[in-house]
Scaffold this motif. Structure first.
Motif, short mmCIF file in Angstrom:
data_model
loop_
_atom_site.label_atom_id
_atom_site.label_comp_id
_atom_site.label_asym_id
_atom_site.label_seq_id
_atom_site.Cartn_x
_atom_site.Cartn_y
_atom_site.Cartn_z
N PHE A 266 -35.54 65.93 93.16
CA PHE A 266 -36.62 66.87 93.70
C PHE A 266 -36.80 67.08 94.49
CE2 PHE A 266 -40.72 67.79 95.74
CZ PHE A 266 -40.76 67.89 94.91
N VAL A 267 -36.05 67.60 95.69
CA VAL A 267 -35.39 67.79 96.66
C VAL A 267 -33.74 67.79 96.80
CG1 VAL A 267 -35.86 68.06 99.48
CG2 VAL A 267 -37.83 66.83 98.36
N ALA A 268 -33.39 69.42 96.08
CA ALA A 268 -32.04 70.26 96.57
C ALA A 268 -31.89 70.43 98.15
CB ALA A 268 -31.42 70.70 95.59
N ASN A 269 -33.31 70.82 98.83
CA ASN A 269 -32.30 71.57 100.10
C ASN A 269 -32.99 71.70 101.15
OD1 ASN A 269 -34.02 73.89 99.59
ND2 ASN A 269 -32.43 73.96 98.04
N ALA A 270 -33.17 71.95 102.23
CA ALA A 270 -34.28 71.46 103.13
C ALA A 270 -35.75 72.88 102.66
CB ALA A 270 -33.56 72.09 104.17
N GLN A 271 -35.54 74.01 102.47
CA GLN A 271 -36.11 74.58 102.18
C GLN A 271 -37.69 73.84 101.16
OE1 GLN A 271 -33.30 75.57 102.18
NE2 GLN A 271 -32.94 76.65 104.12
N ILE A 272 -36.83 73.17 99.71
CA ILE A 272 -37.97 72.98 99.61
C ILE A 272 -38.63 71.63 100.07
CG2 ILE A 272 -37.48 71.16 97.34
CD1 ILE A 272 -35.56 72.52 96.27
N GLY A 273 -38.11 70.50 100.65
CA GLY A 273 -38.42 69.34 101.89
C GLY A 273 -39.02 70.71 102.15
N ALA A 274 -39.54 71.44 102.99
CA ALA A 274 -39.74 72.02 103.58
C ALA A 274 -41.40 72.70 103.60
CB ALA A 274 -39.28 73.05 105.29
N ALA A 275 -41.13 73.03 102.40
CA ALA A 275 -42.04 73.71 101.66
C ALA A 275 -43.29 72.69 101.35
CB ALA A 275 -41.50 74.43 100.17
N GLU A 276 -42.91 71.30 100.72
CA GLU A 276 -43.63 70.10 100.40
C GLU A 276 -44.78 69.96 101.85
OE1 GLU A 276 -44.35 68.14 97.59
OE2 GLU A 276 -43.15 70.13 96.22
#
Length: 573
Positions: A266-276
């Motif tokens: 689901f989270v391939a990188n830090a950007q996606i995680g921070a967006a969540e």
């Protein structure tokens, strides 16, 4: 039915958000108050400032950004104008421009934590992880802004390949009693860092805390399936759906797992995680009523993860709630045709067409959607609602029957379909069918105040089961004491039972809660008349007549009562 619930809606979070992120009022920031501040500005600047304030209040963010931009250009070193221009640009999704204004704002006024978050988010987006981490380390962690900065800083550490340090940072934040709140992000960080075993362990913990939140269910199911545990993954999704819940992205993941394929991380990188993180905070703030700030966080989320379709839809729903339907429709239109969220977006466009006055086109589009995809529950339900609003009651009931066929009709969440079908039948004068559906809705959800109120009111209006109906309405009022319609039902029940003093007191409270409702004012007039207060009765009927601007039955009844008084012929329904 689309559920965009979010794991961040916790009481401590909302309280801290409001204390940390509430924007300063003009009286707080101007040296001598808002009016004196405006007097200090040149007419062109003050005009732009006022126009910007009005635009932002309505979430017309493009206009707000333009007006505040004009104002700050006229007085570049004014920190209040700089802050407004920064905030409006961020709310409009102009994140790079907002970051430039944030830099200028921080030069003028140190310590604006939202400006620091925006700058750090741009650094994270640009993979300048060290710069983001160092900037966020300066934000105190004793407010929600500090907690937000701490989580964002942890994501910067993950992006920099320092996953263990990120885990230590979140463990430190968790010592404040936030472990349940943070376990979701610890899960995503473990996945992004490549620690699959740790991620699965944490995902199970997150699921135990929030088993019916779509995002949590999706991530846990993904991780189980990626680990080869396909049956367990399907069990998790099936348990969610057994509650009558659904989400398009989760449905798509289920199809992938059912075919024996691993759905991928689901989270391939830090950007996606921070967006969540930003999406979660934005959704929580929106529920709390802080719409402008919620929009800023949702724009940051979309900036960090522009490939997400859930994030912009959450922002579009916020714009819908503010009456900005055309702006929302531009977002819905932009959802890719192959996205699982596209059918929902198309339904929302149709609903917005109705909201701006084009009901015939809205109905045409919804009928086309249902004809093309008869299993689209969201579209079927929306069609039923619009048909009911259009007083096509039997057609609405047919649509709701279709929805019940799709869901099976036995899940707790299915109470809603029986309830709205009951309303359609009641309006179509098919009371036995309506009563059966109200009772079925209560069987599925015995404490639902709207059902208790509607059924109780209907019984009382027909002089049926009066004592039981009164008990039901009293329970509904206990659960929602500030709902004017439910309080009105209680007052009308007292009236029907001959308890005039209680009826007067209760209906006066209902009118205070809903002063512009013609039906409630009409009811109070009837009760005043029966209590011998005929002048006051006439006054209430005049209000009822004036408030019924659509020329419905209330106006006709009020006119008759003003001419003849309260008789069996003129009495309220």
């Amino acid at each position: 039915m689309i559920l965009l619930k979010n794991r961040l809606a916790r009481p401590f979070a909302l309280a801290l958000m409001l204390s940390a992120f509430s924007l300063p009022t003009m009286a707080e920031t101007a040296p001598t108050g808002a009016l004196d501040f405006l007097k200090l500005l040149r007419p062109s600047i003050s005009g732009s400032f006022i126009a910007g304030q009005e635009a932002m209040k309505d979430l017309r963010t493009d206009e707000a950004a333009r007006y505040f931009g004009q104002a700050v250009q006229g007085d570049w070193d004014n920190p209040i104008l700089a802050e407004r221009a920064f905030f409006a640009a961020a709310a409009d999704g102009q994140i790079p421009q907002a970051a430039e204004m944030a830099k200028h704002l921080l030069d003028l006024q140190k310590g604006n934590e939202l400006a620091e978050l925006v700058q750090a988010s741009v650094a994270l987006k640009e993979r300048r992880y060290g710069a983001a981490e160092r900037a966020l380390a300066q934000v105190p962690q004793d407010t929600f802004s500090g907690i937000t900065a701490g989580i964002l800083r942890a994501w910067a550490l993950v992006g920099d390949g320092r996953g263990e340090e990120a885990e230590q940072l979140l463990a430190k934040l968790g010592q404040r009693g936030l472990e349940d709140f943070l376990v979701f992000h610890r899960t995503l960080m473990a996945e992004a860092s490549g620690n699959k075993a740790k991620a699965l362990e944490l995902a199970e913990k997150a699921y135990d805390v929030e088993p019916y939140v779509p995002r949590v269910v999706e991530i846990y199911a993904r991780m189980l399936a990626n680990d080869g545990q396909f049956d367990a993954a399907l069990d998790v999704i099936n348990e969610f759906e057994a509650q009558g819940l659904s989400h398009p992205e989760l449905t798509a993941v289920k199809a992938t797992i059912a075919s024996g394929k691993r759905p991928g991380v689901f989270v391939a990188n830090a950007q996606i995680g921070a967006a969540e993180m930003y999406q979660g905070i934005g959704a929580a703030l929106a529920r709390d009523g802080s719409s402008d700030l919620a929009l800023v966080f949702l724009r940051l989320a979309n900036y960090l993860n522009p490939s997400s379709d859930v994030i912009p839809l959450t922002a579009a729903q916020l714009l819908d709630n503010a009456g900005q339907h055309e702006a929302a429709n531009r977002i819905y239109d932009a959802v890719p045709a192959n996205s699982p969220m596209k059918p929902a977006a198309v339904v929302r466009i149709a609903q917005n067409l109705d909201a701006i006055g084009n009901r015939s086109e809205a109905l045409r589009r919804l009928r086309n959607i249902v004809a093309t995809n008869p299993d689209d529950l969201d579209a079927v339900s929306a069609l039923g609602d619009l048909l009911r609003y259009d007083e096509q009651y039997l057609d609405a009931a047919a649509a709701y029957s279709h929805a019940i066929e799709l869901t099976g009709g036995d899940a707790p969440a299915d109470w809603r379909y029986y309830y709205v079908r009951a309303i359609a039948y009641e309006r179509a004068k098919e009371w036995p069918k309506a009563e059966a559906d109200f009772l079925k809705a209560l069987e599925l959800n015995p404490e639902q105040p709207q059902v208790l109120n509607y059924l109780g009111y209907s019984w009382i209006d027909q002089d049926m089961h009066l004592e039981r109906a009164l008990e039901m309405i009293e329970k509904a009022v206990e659960m929602q004491p500030r709902d004017g319609y439910i309080v009105d039902s209680l007052g009308w029940a007292f009236y029907k039972l001959g308890r005039l003093d209680d009826a007067v007191e209760t209906l006066e409270r209902a009118v205070m809660l809903r002063p512009n409702d013609p039906e409630i004012n009409d009811h109070l007039g009837d009760v005043y008349w029966e209590a011998g207060r005929k002048l006051e009765a006439g006054f209430q009927w005049q209000i009822a007549k004036a408030m019924d601007t659509e020329g419905g039955h209330v106006r006709d009844r009020a006119e008759a009562k003003l001419a003849e008084g309260l008789t069996e012929k003129t009495a309220s329904e």
